[in-house]
Design a protein around this motif. Structure first.
Motif, mmCIF file in Angstrom:
data_model
loop_
_atom_site.group_PDB
_atom_site.id
_atom_site.type_symbol
_atom_site.label_atom_id
_atom_site.label_comp_id
_atom_site.label_asym_id
_atom_site.label_seq_id
_atom_site.Cartn_x
_atom_site.Cartn_y
_atom_site.Cartn_z
ATOM 1 N N ILE A 149 -21.788 -46.774 17.579
ATOM 2 C CA ILE A 149 -23.128 -46.203 17.440
ATOM 3 C C ILE A 149 -23.112 -44.704 17.787
ATOM 4 O O ILE A 149 -23.863 -43.921 17.208
ATOM 5 C CB ILE A 149 -24.143 -46.972 18.327
ATOM 6 C CG1 ILE A 149 -24.273 -48.421 17.828
ATOM 7 C CG2 ILE A 149 -25.503 -46.295 18.344
ATOM 8 C CD1 ILE A 149 -24.895 -48.595 16.466
ATOM 9 N N GLY A 150 -22.222 -44.302 18.702
ATOM 10 C CA GLY A 150 -22.118 -42.886 19.051
ATOM 11 C C GLY A 150 -21.723 -42.041 17.840
ATOM 12 O O GLY A 150 -22.237 -40.935 17.644
ATOM 13 N N VAL A 151 -20.827 -42.599 17.009
ATOM 14 C CA VAL A 151 -20.387 -41.872 15.804
ATOM 15 C C VAL A 151 -21.566 -41.766 14.834
ATOM 16 O O VAL A 151 -21.837 -40.688 14.280
ATOM 17 C CB VAL A 151 -19.197 -42.609 15.137
ATOM 18 C CG1 VAL A 151 -18.776 -41.897 13.860
ATOM 19 C CG2 VAL A 151 -18.026 -42.723 16.109
ATOM 20 N N LEU A 152 -22.280 -42.883 14.655
ATOM 21 C CA LEU A 152 -23.439 -42.863 13.744
ATOM 22 C C LEU A 152 -24.497 -41.867 14.236
ATOM 23 O O LEU A 152 -25.066 -41.113 13.442
ATOM 24 C CB LEU A 152 -24.065 -44.251 13.669
ATOM 25 C CG LEU A 152 -23.572 -45.191 12.574
ATOM 26 C CD1 LEU A 152 -24.318 -46.503 12.652
ATOM 27 C CD2 LEU A 152 -23.730 -44.576 11.189
ATOM 28 N N LEU A 155 -23.766 -38.399 13.413
ATOM 29 C CA LEU A 155 -23.987 -38.111 11.991
ATOM 30 C C LEU A 155 -25.471 -37.964 11.672
ATOM 31 O O LEU A 155 -25.874 -37.091 10.909
ATOM 32 C CB LEU A 155 -23.408 -39.244 11.141
ATOM 33 C CG LEU A 155 -21.910 -39.195 10.863
ATOM 34 C CD1 LEU A 155 -21.432 -40.528 10.321
ATOM 35 C CD2 LEU A 155 -21.600 -38.086 9.859
ATOM 36 N N ILE A 156 -26.269 -38.840 12.270
ATOM 37 C CA ILE A 156 -27.702 -38.861 11.933
ATOM 38 C C ILE A 156 -28.445 -37.702 12.587
ATOM 39 O O ILE A 156 -29.398 -37.168 12.020
ATOM 40 C CB ILE A 156 -28.330 -40.215 12.373
ATOM 41 C CG1 ILE A 156 -27.708 -41.352 11.565
ATOM 42 C CG2 ILE A 156 -29.838 -40.229 12.191
ATOM 43 C CD1 ILE A 156 -28.034 -42.731 12.077
ATOM 44 N N GLY A 157 -28.016 -37.296 13.758
ATOM 45 C CA GLY A 157 -28.741 -36.248 14.491
ATOM 46 C C GLY A 157 -29.817 -36.863 15.359
ATOM 47 O O GLY A 157 -30.031 -38.079 15.343
ATOM 48 N N ASP A 158 -30.518 -36.016 16.107
ATOM 49 C CA ASP A 158 -31.451 -36.532 17.119
ATOM 50 C C ASP A 158 -32.893 -36.656 16.636
ATOM 51 O O ASP A 158 -33.716 -37.288 17.282
ATOM 52 C CB ASP A 158 -31.450 -35.611 18.364
ATOM 53 C CG ASP A 158 -30.062 -35.528 18.950
ATOM 54 O OD1 ASP A 158 -29.345 -36.539 18.861
ATOM 55 O OD2 ASP A 158 -29.698 -34.453 19.464
ATOM 56 N N ALA A 196 -22.974 -36.724 4.155
ATOM 57 C CA ALA A 196 -21.843 -37.072 5.033
ATOM 58 C C ALA A 196 -22.021 -38.485 5.578
ATOM 59 O O ALA A 196 -21.072 -39.273 5.641
ATOM 60 C CB ALA A 196 -21.743 -36.067 6.181
ATOM 61 N N LEU A 197 -23.265 -38.830 5.939
ATOM 62 C CA LEU A 197 -23.555 -40.166 6.459
ATOM 63 C C LEU A 197 -23.284 -41.226 5.379
ATOM 64 O O LEU A 197 -22.635 -42.248 5.644
ATOM 65 C CB LEU A 197 -25.022 -40.238 6.919
ATOM 66 C CG LEU A 197 -25.525 -41.602 7.373
ATOM 67 C CD1 LEU A 197 -24.802 -42.063 8.631
ATOM 68 C CD2 LEU A 197 -27.042 -41.579 7.631
ATOM 69 N N PRO A 218 -17.461 -32.465 9.305
ATOM 70 C CA PRO A 218 -17.759 -31.429 10.292
ATOM 71 C C PRO A 218 -18.627 -31.910 11.466
ATOM 72 O O PRO A 218 -18.396 -31.522 12.606
ATOM 73 C CB PRO A 218 -18.511 -30.362 9.490
ATOM 74 C CG PRO A 218 -18.171 -30.625 8.070
ATOM 75 C CD PRO A 218 -17.815 -32.056 7.939
ATOM 76 N N TYR A 219 -19.608 -32.776 11.189
ATOM 77 C CA TYR A 219 -20.516 -33.248 12.251
ATOM 78 C C TYR A 219 -19.800 -34.115 13.288
ATOM 79 O O TYR A 219 -20.343 -34.420 14.338
ATOM 80 C CB TYR A 219 -21.671 -34.056 11.649
ATOM 81 C CG TYR A 219 -22.394 -33.310 10.556
ATOM 82 C CD1 TYR A 219 -23.357 -32.349 10.868
ATOM 83 C CD2 TYR A 219 -22.095 -33.542 9.213
ATOM 84 C CE1 TYR A 219 -24.005 -31.648 9.864
ATOM 85 C CE2 TYR A 219 -22.744 -32.846 8.211
ATOM 86 C CZ TYR A 219 -23.693 -31.893 8.535
ATOM 87 O OH TYR A 219 -24.327 -31.199 7.552
ATOM 88 N N LEU A 220 -18.573 -34.546 12.947
ATOM 89 C CA LEU A 220 -17.863 -35.455 13.848
ATOM 90 C C LEU A 220 -16.659 -34.803 14.524
ATOM 91 O O LEU A 220 -15.868 -35.478 15.182
ATOM 92 C CB LEU A 220 -17.394 -36.698 13.083
ATOM 93 C CG LEU A 220 -18.496 -37.565 12.464
ATOM 94 C CD1 LEU A 220 -17.894 -38.738 11.693
ATOM 95 C CD2 LEU A 220 -19.433 -38.092 13.549
ATOM 96 N N SER A 221 -16.535 -33.479 14.367
ATOM 97 C CA SER A 221 -15.334 -32.808 14.894
ATOM 98 C C SER A 221 -15.206 -32.968 16.409
ATOM 99 O O SER A 221 -14.100 -33.034 16.938
ATOM 100 C CB SER A 221 -15.327 -31.342 14.487
ATOM 101 O OG SER A 221 -16.540 -30.753 14.905
#
Lengths: 372, 209
Positions: A149-152, A155-158, A196-197, A218-221
């Motif tokens: 869920i941390g990876v998702l 990706l999704i943002g806050d 990306a998601l 990039p969002y997961l670097s």
């Protein structure tokens, strides 16, 4: 009297329950027996954890609203309050809930484990190893898909919440890449992020290859969850499960409780998932204990048709004459049983179909019906 | 061998043509026989025709590995399947329609006739509107004319049927098209076959746009 029990005569789900118990106990997990009922308040205050399976309630003699337990984890967590150290328990319990397709309530048999306390990488690898061994015990081709869920969330943002978040999670669960993009377009959200998601959710295959592809987003670097997954997968691969583990971000559940690992197990002979688990630290914290928790359940009721037991291979009928004494009939039946048959007794002379052998007991002794 | 459930009817035949173009032909599918199952062993596909609203059930329960179902069916029954591709075919919309003279009175419960009770309930719940769902199985348009309901929630293709019955669209709930869906277990154990078929079909569809 010694009775030899042939495991082949058990239904697949019964055999599985026995195998799983042996596996879990060999890893030091202790059996956990709980009451059929809990106070309804336990479930009403954690309804998010339960999903929409509903709760079957009744009023107890003292006027308290009670429930037939729809879930096992909540009871174990509640009872672990005040415990110290790490608890490792396994269970086999019936739960009562509506299935995913709605409809009326059903009794469902589950077997599973919970590990509550200090959960590090070693404990996590052990729980996932037990999940893999549970799937392997079905003797079918199997696969454990892991999500984080941390990876998702990275990706999704806050800034996604409410109805949009619900819609988004429906699309993620269905691997509906087009739907994810449409949500971004309709709601004027960051298209690049959602592309990306959509790409990440559609990935499936060798776990380390999928992690490598995810790391290029990039969002997961700087995503901690990916490093956690790499460490766990590397350990499980070296234990010989490379072909049985996958990374699949569409494996999601309620985000309020699952913040990190979440996983689901499949076997090729059942058309839906049979093993469900994840890390639910927030639930434990909400219930008063500041520690980690990880566990899974195997839906044994989904396994009952796995291997059809061929009843009738070794059954026999003993038709008795009503003049015979009960002890003579019992002794005669035992004599046939000694030859490996299961013996049903009856006085109904017409009842002979469906039996491999038919015997008669009269004043002249036991005779076998050659034509049966 | 991939088991593929196709929706009986015109849309299914159009979908088969796309699959054929993508290299998954099985010529006997379009023969005028009463047979329902057709196989091309060489191509590794077995097609079968089922009622359009049943496709998702066949796929969810694993009798078919993949299938083609309308978005309306997927939203109404929420089957646990993967929605792999929008085929951009069988396009229409789910809408609320009412007689041209209709004026909404928020002071009373709205009576809605529909075949899609879950979609209708979800939509009106999102509007916080109290409704009375009247579940019908066909000829929905007749319900407001006879005073059985105030509005209908139904699929609108061209709008001709609505027009002929003096009805008009008030709100569009969602756009609908045919989707390629997959069983969750098959997606894992027949992944290379399913992905190859999906990519080939996507290519054919893109070439037509």
């Amino acid at each position: 009297m010694n009775i030899t029990i042939d495991l082949k005569s058990f239904r697949a789900d019964e055999r599985m329950a026995l195998s799983l118990r042996a596996i879990y106990e060999s890893y030091g997990y202790r059996p956990y027996k709980m009451s059929k009922f809990e106070e309804y308040e336990l479930y009403s205050s954690n309804i998010d954890f339960l999903g929409d399976g509903g709760v079957l309630t009744f009023t107890d003699v003292n006027g308290k609203l009670m429930a037939l337990k729809p879930d096992v984890t909540l009871s174990i967590v509640k009872n672990s309050k005040g415990s110290v150290g790490t608890q490792k328990v396994h269970y086999r319990e019936n739960v009562y809930r509506r299935n995913a397709r709605g409809g009326s309530f059903k009794e469902m048999l589950q077997s599973g484990i919970e590990c509550i306390g200090n959960i590090g990488t070693v404990e996590t690898v052990e729980v996932l190893l037990l999940a893999l061994k549970s799937l392997s015990a079905t003797e079918c081709s199997y696969r454990l898909d892991i999500s984080h869920i941390g990876v998702l969330s990275s990706l999704i943002g806050d800034d996604i919440a409410g109805e949009i978040k619900d819609e988004l999670f429906t699309c993620i669960k269905r691997k509906n890449a087009g739907g994810i993009i449409e949500i971004a377009t309709v709601n004027d959200l960051d298209i690049k992020r959602f592309e990306a998601l959509a790409y990440a959710v559609s990935l499936n295959g060798n776990a380390l290859d999928v992690i490598a592809s995810l790391k290029e987003i990039p969002y997961l670097s700087a995503c901690e969850g990916l490093n956690e997954l790499t460490e766990i997968i590397t350990a499980l691969n070296s234990l010989g499960y490379k072909e049985n583990i996958g990374i699949d971000l569409s494996v999601v559940n309620d985000m309020n409780y699952y913040r990190s690992l979440i996983f689901r197990g499949y076997i090729d002979c059942v058309p839906e998932g049979i093993l469900f688990g994840g890390r639910y630290d927030d639930l434990v914290k909400k219930m008063g204990r500041n520690c980690g928790a990880l566990g899974f359940a195997v839906a044994l009721d989904r396994l009952q048709d796995l291997a059809k037991v061929n009843y009738g291979d070794d059954n026999a009928l003993l038709v008795y004459d009503e003049n015979m004494s009960p002890s003579e009939i019992m002794n005669a039946a035992d004599g046939i049983r000694k030859n490996g048959y299961s013996v049903e007794i009856t006085s109904d002379k017409e009842k002979s179909s469906g039996f491999r052998k038919v015997f008669y007991i009269t004043q002249n002794g036991v005779t076998e019906d050659e034509n049966a | 061998m991939l088991n593929i459930a196709l929706p009986k009817g015109r849309l299914g035949e159009k979908v088969y043509k796309i699959f054929e173009e993508a290299g998954y032909e099985c010529p006997s599918v379009l023969s005028n026989s009463r047979k329902l199952i057709f196989e091309n062993e060489k191509k590794g596909v077995r097609y079968f025709w089922v009622k359009p609203s049943d496709v998702a059930i066949y796929v969810e329960r694993g009798a078919a590995d993949i299938g083609v179902a309308g978005k309306d069916i997927i939203e109404e029954y929420s089957p646990e399947v993967y929605e792999l591709l929008d085929l951009n075919m069988g396009k229409c919309r789910m809408a609320v329609a009412a007689p041209k003279t209709f004026k909404d009175d928020p002071n009373r419960t709205l009576r809605a006739a529909t075949k899609f009770k879950n979609i209708a309930s979800k939509y009106y719940a999102s509007q916080s509107r109290d409704i009375d769902i009247i579940e019908l199985n066909g000829s929905i348009e007749i319900a407001p004319i006879l005073g059985l309901s105030d509005v209908i929630v139904d699929i609108v293709e061209t709008g001709t049927t609505l027009k002929e019955n003096d009805l008009e669209v008030i709100t569009e709930i969602m756009r609908i098209s045919a989707r390629l869906i997959s069983n969750q277990t098959s997606y894992r154990f027949k992944n290379s076959e399913i992905t190859a078929l999906k990519d080939a079909v996507a290519k054919v569809i893109a070439s037509k746009e």
